[in-house]
Motif scaffolding. Sequence first.
Motif, PDB file in Angstrom:
ATOM      1  N   ILE A 168       6.813 -10.519  -2.742  1.00  0.00           N
ATOM      2  CA  ILE A 168       5.227 -10.293  -2.281  1.00  0.00           C
ATOM      3  C   ILE A 168       5.077  -8.285  -2.902  1.00  0.00           C
ATOM      4  CG2 ILE A 168       3.661  -9.672  -1.095  1.00  0.00           C
ATOM      5  CD1 ILE A 168       4.302 -12.647   0.508  1.00  0.00           C
ATOM      6  N   GLN A 169       6.098  -7.876  -1.965  1.00  0.00           N
ATOM      7  CA  GLN A 169       6.522  -6.280  -2.394  1.00  0.00           C
ATOM      8  C   GLN A 169       6.359  -6.160  -4.405  1.00  0.00           C
ATOM      9  OE1 GLN A 169       4.935  -3.746  -0.599  1.00  0.00           O
ATOM     10  NE2 GLN A 169       4.344  -4.311   1.419  1.00  0.00           N
ATOM     11  N   SER A 170       6.884  -6.877  -5.324  1.00  0.00           N
ATOM     12  CA  SER A 170       6.615  -6.657  -5.708  1.00  0.00           C
ATOM     13  C   SER A 170       5.855  -6.788  -6.750  1.00  0.00           C
ATOM     14  CB  SER A 170       8.001  -7.184  -6.233  1.00  0.00           C
ATOM     15  OG  SER A 170       8.075  -8.713  -6.529  1.00  0.00           O
ATOM     16  N   ILE A 171       4.491  -7.046  -6.206  1.00  0.00           N
ATOM     17  CA  ILE A 171       3.390  -7.703  -7.011  1.00  0.00           C
ATOM     18  C   ILE A 171       3.393  -6.314  -7.738  1.00  0.00           C
ATOM     19  CG2 ILE A 171       1.752  -8.556  -7.304  1.00  0.00           C
ATOM     20  CD1 ILE A 171       2.446 -10.614  -4.575  1.00  0.00           C
TER      21      ILE A 171
ATOM     22  N   ILE B 101       2.861 -21.142   9.046  1.00  0.00           N
ATOM     23  CA  ILE B 101       2.391 -20.085   7.818  1.00  0.00           C
ATOM     24  C   ILE B 101       1.883 -19.481   8.148  1.00  0.00           C
ATOM     25  CG2 ILE B 101       0.715 -20.453   6.042  1.00  0.00           C
ATOM     26  CD1 ILE B 101       0.035 -23.098   6.574  1.00  0.00           C
ATOM     27  N   TYR B 102       2.513 -18.174   6.981  1.00  0.00           N
ATOM     28  CA  TYR B 102       1.750 -16.800   6.977  1.00  0.00           C
ATOM     29  C   TYR B 102       1.018 -16.275   5.817  1.00  0.00           C
ATOM     30  CZ  TYR B 102       6.934 -16.504  10.025  1.00  0.00           C
ATOM     31  OH  TYR B 102       8.248 -16.537  10.489  1.00  0.00           O
ATOM     32  N   TYR B 103       0.928 -14.790   6.600  1.00  0.00           N
ATOM     33  CA  TYR B 103      -0.549 -14.857   5.071  1.00  0.00           C
ATOM     34  C   TYR B 103      -0.473 -13.331   5.263  1.00  0.00           C
ATOM     35  CZ  TYR B 103      -2.841 -19.216   5.884  1.00  0.00           C
ATOM     36  OH  TYR B 103      -3.028 -20.372   5.510  1.00  0.00           O
ATOM     37  N   TRP B 104      -0.155 -12.779   3.392  1.00  0.00           N
ATOM     38  CA  TRP B 104      -0.431 -11.732   3.099  1.00  0.00           C
ATOM     39  C   TRP B 104      -1.864 -11.623   2.190  1.00  0.00           C
ATOM     40  CZ3 TRP B 104       3.934 -14.478   2.983  1.00  0.00           C
ATOM     41  CH2 TRP B 104       4.805 -13.967   4.202  1.00  0.00           C
ATOM     42  N   ILE B 105      -2.773 -10.729   3.098  1.00  0.00           N
ATOM     43  CA  ILE B 105      -4.191 -10.729   1.602  1.00  0.00           C
ATOM     44  C   ILE B 105      -4.020  -9.068   1.593  1.00  0.00           C
ATOM     45  CG2 ILE B 105      -6.554 -11.390   1.850  1.00  0.00           C
ATOM     46  CD1 ILE B 105      -5.894 -13.438   4.047  1.00  0.00           C
ATOM     47  N   PHE B 106      -4.389  -8.982   0.222  1.00  0.00           N
ATOM     48  CA  PHE B 106      -4.400  -7.701  -0.176  1.00  0.00           C
ATOM     49  C   PHE B 106      -5.267  -7.820  -1.627  1.00  0.00           C
ATOM     50  CE2 PHE B 106      -0.742  -9.277  -1.401  1.00  0.00           C
ATOM     51  CZ  PHE B 106       0.050  -8.623  -2.492  1.00  0.00           C
ATOM     52  N   GLY B 107      -5.406  -6.331  -1.366  1.00  0.00           N
ATOM     53  CA  GLY B 107      -6.107  -5.909  -2.819  1.00  0.00           C
ATOM     54  C   GLY B 107      -6.912  -4.763  -2.547  1.00  0.00           C
ATOM     55  N   LYS B 108      -7.775  -4.736  -3.831  1.00  0.00           N
ATOM     56  CA  LYS B 108      -8.915  -3.137  -3.267  1.00  0.00           C
ATOM     57  C   LYS B 108     -10.005  -3.709  -4.949  1.00  0.00           C
ATOM     58  CE  LYS B 108      -6.525   0.316  -6.627  1.00  0.00           C
ATOM     59  NZ  LYS B 108      -5.921   1.432  -6.482  1.00  0.00           N
ATOM     60  N   ASN B 109     -11.385  -2.854  -3.920  1.00  0.00           N
ATOM     61  CA  ASN B 109     -12.127  -3.374  -5.223  1.00  0.00           C
ATOM     62  C   ASN B 109     -12.128  -4.694  -5.123  1.00  0.00           C
ATOM     63  OD1 ASN B 109     -12.158  -0.430  -5.677  1.00  0.00           O
ATOM     64  ND2 ASN B 109     -11.584  -1.111  -7.017  1.00  0.00           N
ATOM     65  N   ASN B 110     -12.396  -5.496  -5.986  1.00  0.00           N
ATOM     66  CA  ASN B 110     -13.038  -6.571  -5.983  1.00  0.00           C
ATOM     67  C   ASN B 110     -11.442  -7.387  -6.668  1.00  0.00           C
ATOM     68  OD1 ASN B 110     -15.844  -6.690  -4.985  1.00  0.00           O
ATOM     69  ND2 ASN B 110     -16.213  -5.480  -6.814  1.00  0.00           N
TER      70      ASN B 110
ATOM     71  N   LYS C 216       0.918  -2.697   4.396  1.00  0.00           N
ATOM     72  CA  LYS C 216       0.462  -1.473   2.941  1.00  0.00           C
ATOM     73  C   LYS C 216       1.181  -2.522   2.115  1.00  0.00           C
ATOM     74  CE  LYS C 216      -1.362   1.903   1.552  1.00  0.00           C
ATOM     75  NZ  LYS C 216      -2.567   2.349   0.897  1.00  0.00           N
ATOM     76  N   VAL C 217       0.788  -3.099   0.820  1.00  0.00           N
ATOM     77  CA  VAL C 217       1.568  -3.637  -0.199  1.00  0.00           C
ATOM     78  C   VAL C 217       1.587  -2.616  -1.747  1.00  0.00           C
ATOM     79  CG1 VAL C 217       2.072  -6.092  -1.581  1.00  0.00           C
ATOM     80  CG2 VAL C 217       0.493  -6.186   0.829  1.00  0.00           C
ATOM     81  N   GLY C 218       2.554  -2.063  -1.798  1.00  0.00           N
ATOM     82  CA  GLY C 218       2.189  -1.523  -2.610  1.00  0.00           C
ATOM     83  C   GLY C 218       0.978   0.002  -2.399  1.00  0.00           C
TER      84      GLY C 218
END
Length: 161
Positions: free
Chosen positions: A155-158, A119-128, A97-99
């Motif tokens: 990243i957590q501050s986005i 290389i570390y990856y964080w991929i997150f979001g919602k809908n489109n 979870k990011v926010g």
Amino acid sequence: MRLRFIYLIMAITFISSCQVNTKRFTSNDGWYSLALPVGWSEYDDGNDGTYAFYNATTWTGNLRITTLHWENKANEDATSEFISQEMQENKGASKIKVGAFDGTFYKTEVEEDGVMMPIYYWIFGKNNNMFICSFTTNKKHEQDKNTLAEVEGIIQSITIN
């Protein structure tokens, strides 16, 4: 999972202890912003839609943030589909979870000039709407857990404006 929990606690600790020592970064289109530690700077990595940052005081790696926006066709959730695919294709990927966003986190390695680079990856979001964040470092800085905690704090501050 335990290691992921430790990283999360370290990121939260970093965010709370460094909020005074951050500056606000806002994307050119004003769509999102984040808290960037004062010692960090933006640089142009040559890719449209990607923002790149590094610790200018002491280089610890390069953080890149790319956003993707899809037209909402037939109420499809392109972000969830993309995240599911990434979790299937990348060994060790975990849900995060990011926010308020669901996402995935994983680590890979690439060889560059005969040196293996994590290389570390964080991929997150919602809908489109999706964020793809990557952090490339070296083996020396990979061992420093404060480095990854600092990046996770960014990243957590986005936030979407």
